[in-house]
Design an enzyme around this catalytic site. Sequence first.
Site, PDB file in Angstrom:
ATOM      1  N   CYS A  12       0.819  -1.225   0.000  1.00 12.37           N
ATOM      2  CA  CYS A  12       0.000   0.000   0.000  1.00 12.37           C
ATOM      3  C   CYS A  12       0.849   1.270   0.000  1.00 12.37           C
ATOM      4  O   CYS A  12       0.945   1.966  -1.014  1.00 12.37           O
ATOM      5  CB  CYS A  12      -0.939   0.025   1.216  1.00 12.37           C
ATOM      6  SG  CYS A  12      -2.144  -1.319   1.259  1.00 12.37           S
ATOM      7  N   ARG A  13       1.451   1.604   1.149  1.00 13.92           N
ATOM      8  CA  ARG A  13       2.082   2.916   1.305  1.00 13.92           C
ATOM      9  C   ARG A  13       3.447   3.031   0.627  1.00 13.92           C
ATOM     10  O   ARG A  13       3.704   3.992  -0.101  1.00 13.92           O
ATOM     11  CB  ARG A  13       2.224   3.260   2.800  1.00 13.92           C
ATOM     12  CG  ARG A  13       0.902   3.459   3.500  1.00 13.92           C
ATOM     13  CD  ARG A  13       1.067   3.433   5.004  1.00 13.92           C
ATOM     14  NE  ARG A  13       1.500   2.116   5.470  1.00 13.92           N
ATOM     15  CZ  ARG A  13       1.861   1.835   6.707  1.00 13.92           C
ATOM     16  NH1 ARG A  13       1.861   2.788   7.619  1.00 13.92           N
ATOM     17  NH2 ARG A  13       2.212   0.612   7.039  1.00 13.92           N
ATOM     18  N   SER A  14       4.360   2.100   0.902  1.00 19.89           N
ATOM     19  CA  SER A  14       5.721   2.293   0.361  1.00 19.89           C
ATOM     20  C   SER A  14       5.785   2.161  -1.160  1.00 19.89           C
ATOM     21  O   SER A  14       6.524   2.923  -1.801  1.00 19.89           O
ATOM     22  CB  SER A  14       6.750   1.397   1.064  1.00 19.89           C
ATOM     23  OG  SER A  14       6.507   0.032   0.860  1.00 19.89           O
ATOM     24  N   ASP A 123      -2.437   3.946   7.572  1.00 15.68           N
ATOM     25  CA  ASP A 123      -2.352   2.754   6.720  1.00 15.68           C
ATOM     26  C   ASP A 123      -3.678   2.495   6.017  1.00 15.68           C
ATOM     27  O   ASP A 123      -4.671   2.140   6.654  1.00 15.68           O
ATOM     28  CB  ASP A 123      -1.968   1.545   7.582  1.00 15.68           C
ATOM     29  CG  ASP A 123      -1.518   0.380   6.724  1.00 15.68           C
ATOM     30  OD1 ASP A 123      -1.895   0.334   5.531  1.00 15.68           O
ATOM     31  OD2 ASP A 123      -0.807  -0.484   7.245  1.00 15.68           O
TER      32      ASP A 123
HETATM   33  P1  4NP Z   1       1.259  -1.369   3.900  1.00 22.85           P
HETATM   34  O1  4NP Z   1      -0.202  -1.829   4.354  1.00 22.85           O
HETATM   35  O2  4NP Z   1       2.173  -1.639   5.058  1.00 22.85           O
HETATM   36  O3  4NP Z   1       1.095   0.096   3.643  1.00 22.85           O
HETATM   37  O4  4NP Z   1       1.612  -2.156   2.659  1.00 22.85           O
HETATM   38  C1  4NP Z   1      -0.472  -3.106   4.846  1.00 22.85           C
HETATM   39  C2  4NP Z   1      -0.608  -4.164   3.978  1.00 22.85           C
HETATM   40  C3  4NP Z   1      -0.916  -5.423   4.467  1.00 22.85           C
HETATM   41  C4  4NP Z   1      -1.093  -5.613   5.828  1.00 22.85           C
HETATM   42  C5  4NP Z   1      -0.955  -4.557   6.697  1.00 22.85           C
HETATM   43  C6  4NP Z   1      -0.645  -3.302   6.206  1.00 22.85           C
HETATM   44  N1  4NP Z   1      -1.421  -6.900   6.332  1.00 22.85           N
HETATM   45  O5  4NP Z   1      -1.635  -7.027   7.556  1.00 22.85           O
HETATM   46  O6  4NP Z   1      -1.474  -7.862   5.542  1.00 22.85           O
END
Ligand code: 4NP
Length: 160
Positions: A12-14, A123
């Site tokens: 998502c974010r990075s 997030d």
């Molecule tokens: P990210 O978001 O850290 O911005 O890629 C997430 C993607 C997946 C999960 C948590 C946050 N997960 O728990 O699967």
Amino acid sequence: MRILFVCLGNICRSPMAEGVMRHLVAEQGLSRQIEVDSAGTSNYHIGAQPHTGTLKVLREHGIDLQHAARQFKPSDGERFDVLVAMDGDNLADMQQTLGKNGAKIHYLLDFIADGPRGRGVPDPWYTGDFNEVYRLIEAACRGLLEHIQQEHLDRPQGNR
Ligand code: 4NP
């Protein structure tokens, strides 16, 4: 100059930050000087494409991104000049992975001028708000690129 953006899942974010930063770098004609990548502290989504919400908001801003999720690893601390965490959990996990090299990790949103220090990028995996995250990430990436241009690229040769 190599920049690495790090979040938890690297879907998502990075990867959003990677896409935005590479786009800004290209606009400035700096693609040969600045390399951009992203990684996740977890192994949850290794090999996965970015989240559809991330791809959609990037596409709405004319940004095309190819990235497969990968996990942050100790050698990233040596390979990259600038390590950028999305939130405090990411930063703590990165410090644990790197040990003494952890000192050069920054919070992405610290590059928004006059903003609060140490603020995390919300997030969208949990909030669902990819547009809000895009606005924050774009503002911070502009600040980060300015910082890099001033601190790392503008100096005369031999004075780096
Ligand atoms: P990210 O978001 O850290 O911005 O890629 C997430 C993607 C997946 C999960 C948590 C946050 N997960 O728990 O699967």
